[in-house]
Design an enzyme around this catalytic site. Structure first.
Site: not given
Ligand code: FBP
Length: 552
Positions: A80, A144, A175, A201-202, A204, A241, A249, A310
């Site tokens: 991602g 991916r 991964d 990277k990520t 998350d 309201k 994510m 998420e």
């Molecule tokens: P990575 O772990 O590859 O960095 O991606 C994280 C992420 O952004 C998650 O938060 C989310 O669930 C996922 O990618 C969404 O994946 P896609 O880009 O395939 O829709």
């Protein structure tokens, strides 16, 4: 020429900062630490990675460097998008050129698949300059595809040899860096002459440890989501309201939800790791949310914010069991089985399809849309795509039912009206904050220094991140030192251990200590948009998570 915004033009001129060790380039000396072991299952990891296991932690220091051989490097963006990827590549490019102006950098296109398909482009200074300090991964694209078969490694090697490439940089999450480690081990074991180095990277935030203080992109993504959550908080305060249910994510760990909760002081921030530790059922989560809504209603505060990670659904024990069974079953005949699951009209049919009785009952209790989302396409790792499950809507539906029951029983007198949001893709390609712009550039520069020092199977590491960039400590951490063995789809696999939210850590501690107050009172903070120019305390702050973690 493509038209650019005023901010794009100003941002292109920003000079990303580096640790002072790199003030004369990436040719630096190395401080070699103690040999490492593994995060767990050391013996098995050593057997699986005999040539790369046990390497020491490295830190760069100024001094005499070993003369670097000429490097032709290839770079891959994996998984991602995360803000700052372009700056990693810019730092890598500048670092390589500082080692030797004849060094070359190629980008493999569309993620790891580009290496196998021989899809590439040479990255020249004109191209790199177009992408400095920009968000996105569009310079070479990402993907991916998993690199895990020897055949892929051999084809990739042939393609690299044709280009004279002797170093590969994989920019990815846990991964992808696990795969980088397998690749590094293989190339070293066959004496292929290709070094492999990773970059963390990520968005998350779950690739971290003592030496990797954060993964890049987390800072920017959380700032974007927190800005939006703050704006919603203002709207909620103004209209008085709506209850806003906001999913953010973070498919496995709740770091993003926690950071956003801390930045905005939303009324409720759910943390999946706590749900799992307390073995909470969906019913208990709904009851907890309803308690806060009812307490606020007593004060005529029929509005508020709930931040939802998420991955929540996968941490609720009964859902986790169901999802794991579905992942295993759908691994075989995804198309055929998912249709049968969607149309099943009794739990016995579901049991006939292979679900256990408790999981069949849970599946049957869910609304139709959630059932469909649970059985639709898997990701390339065979997992359910949690970003496509509308947990926020599921919770809203269940809270409505619970509050209606409480109303009939006389224990709730408010009026509940809701809005749902999902913030994910909005933040993944934002222009990197100053923190991410500098951090990413330093990670790339450090990766070049690792290549210059002849290293393989390392992850580029930059530490001391709550201090100004010139005091950051750059170096490398052996990929094997972060690995352990985990059960994945019925098989034991060596993987980099994912960092989940620690319930005894300071960031969660701060949320837990303030939960009651933030829940019932209205204590919103409005972080506002990322600022790139202005006073340092406005522009250069790292995330709250990293600050709290380092304060102790
Ligand atoms: P990575 O772990 O590859 O960095 O991606 C994280 C992420 O952004 C998650 O938060 C989310 O669930 C996922 O990618 C969404 O994946 P896609 O880009 O395939 O829709």
């Amino acid at each position: 020429m493509t038209e650019k915004s005023a901010l794009q033009i100003a941002r292109a001129a920003y000079q990303a900062k580096l640790p002072s060790v790199f003030k004369n380039g990436a040719k630096v000396a190395l401080k070699v630490g103690e040999p490492t072991t593994a995060a767990d299952n050391a013996e098995q990891i050593q057997q699986l990675f005999p040539t790369t296991y046990g390497a020491p932690i490295l830190a760069f220091e100024s001094g005499e460097a070993v003369e670097a051989k000429a490097i032709n490097a290839g770079v891959i963006l994996s998984g991602g998008q995360a803000p700052g990827g372009h700056n990693v590549i810019a730092g890598l490019f500048d670092g390589l050129k500082s080692l030797n102006p004849d060094n070359k950098l190629y980008g493999f296109l569309g993620g790891p698949g580009g290496l196998v398909d021989n899809a590439y482009m040479e990255l020249t200074s004109d191209i790199i300059d177009e992408y400095r300090n920009t968000g996105g991964f569009d310079i070479i694209g990402s993907g991916r595809t998993k690199l895990e078969e020897t055949e892929q490694f051999d084809t990739g090697l042939e393609n690299m040899r044709a280009l004279g490439i002797n170093a590969l940089i994989i920019i990815g999450g846990d991964d992808s860096n696990t795969n980088a480690c397998v690749l590094a081990e293989y190339y070293k074991s066959i004496d292929a002459g290709v070094q492999v180095v990773g970059c963390p990277k990520t968005i998350d935030g779950d690739l971290k440890n003592e030496y990797i203080e954060t993964s890049f992109g987390f800072d920017t993504a959380c700032k974007v989501y927190s800005e939006l959550i703050g704006n919603i908080a203002r709207d909620a305060m103004s209209a008085k309201k709506y209850w806003h249910f906001i999913k953010v994510m973070g498919r496995s760990a709740s770091h993003i939800a926690l950071e956003c909760g801390l930045q905005t002081q939303a009324n409720i921030t759910l943390v999946s790791e706590e749900v799992e530790a307390k073995k909470q059922t969906l019913g208990e989560i709904v009851s907890g949310i309803s308690d806060v809504i009812a307490k606020r209603a007593e004060k005529n505060l029929d509005f508020g914010l709930v931040v939802i990670p998420e991955g929540l659904i996968e941490f609720v024990p009964e859902m986790k069991a169901l999802i794991s069974e579905l992942n295993d079953l759908l691994a075989h005949d995804a198309d055929g089985l998912s249709k049968q699951f969607s149309s099943a009209e009794s739990t016995s049919v579901l049991e006939g399809l292979g679900l256990t009785a408790p999981s069949a009952a849970v599946y049957f209790s869910l609304p139709n849309n959630i059932r469909e989302q649970l059985v639709m396409d898997r990701d390339p790792h065979g997992n359910v795509q949690v970003s496509r499950i509308e947990t926020e809507k599921l919770l809203i539906g269940m809270v409505e039912v619970e509050l209606a029951a409480r109303k009939s029983a006389g224990s709730y007198t408010g009026s509940f009206s809701s809005q749902n949001h999902f913030f994910g893709y909005e933040g993944r390609c934002a222009a990197p904050s100053n923190f991410d712009a500098d951090y990413c550039y330093s990670l790339g520069y450090g990766a070049a220094a690792l290549l210059g020092a002849g290293k393989t199977a390392y992850l580029s590491s930059v530490r001391n991140l709550t201090k100004p960039a010139d005091q950051w400590i750059a170096g490398g951490i052996p990929l094997t030192s972060m690995m352990n063995v985990e059960r994945r789809h019925g098989k034991d696999k060596p993987v980099i251990r994912k960092a989940l939210v620690e319930l005894d850590g300071a960031p969660f501690g701060k949320l837990a200590a303030n939960r009651e107050k933030w829940g019932v009172e209205t204590s919103f903070i409005y972080p506002g948009p990322i600022q790139y120019f202005g006073p340092s305390e406005v522009c250069d702050q790292p995330s709250k998570t990293i600050v709290l973690e380092q304060e102790g």
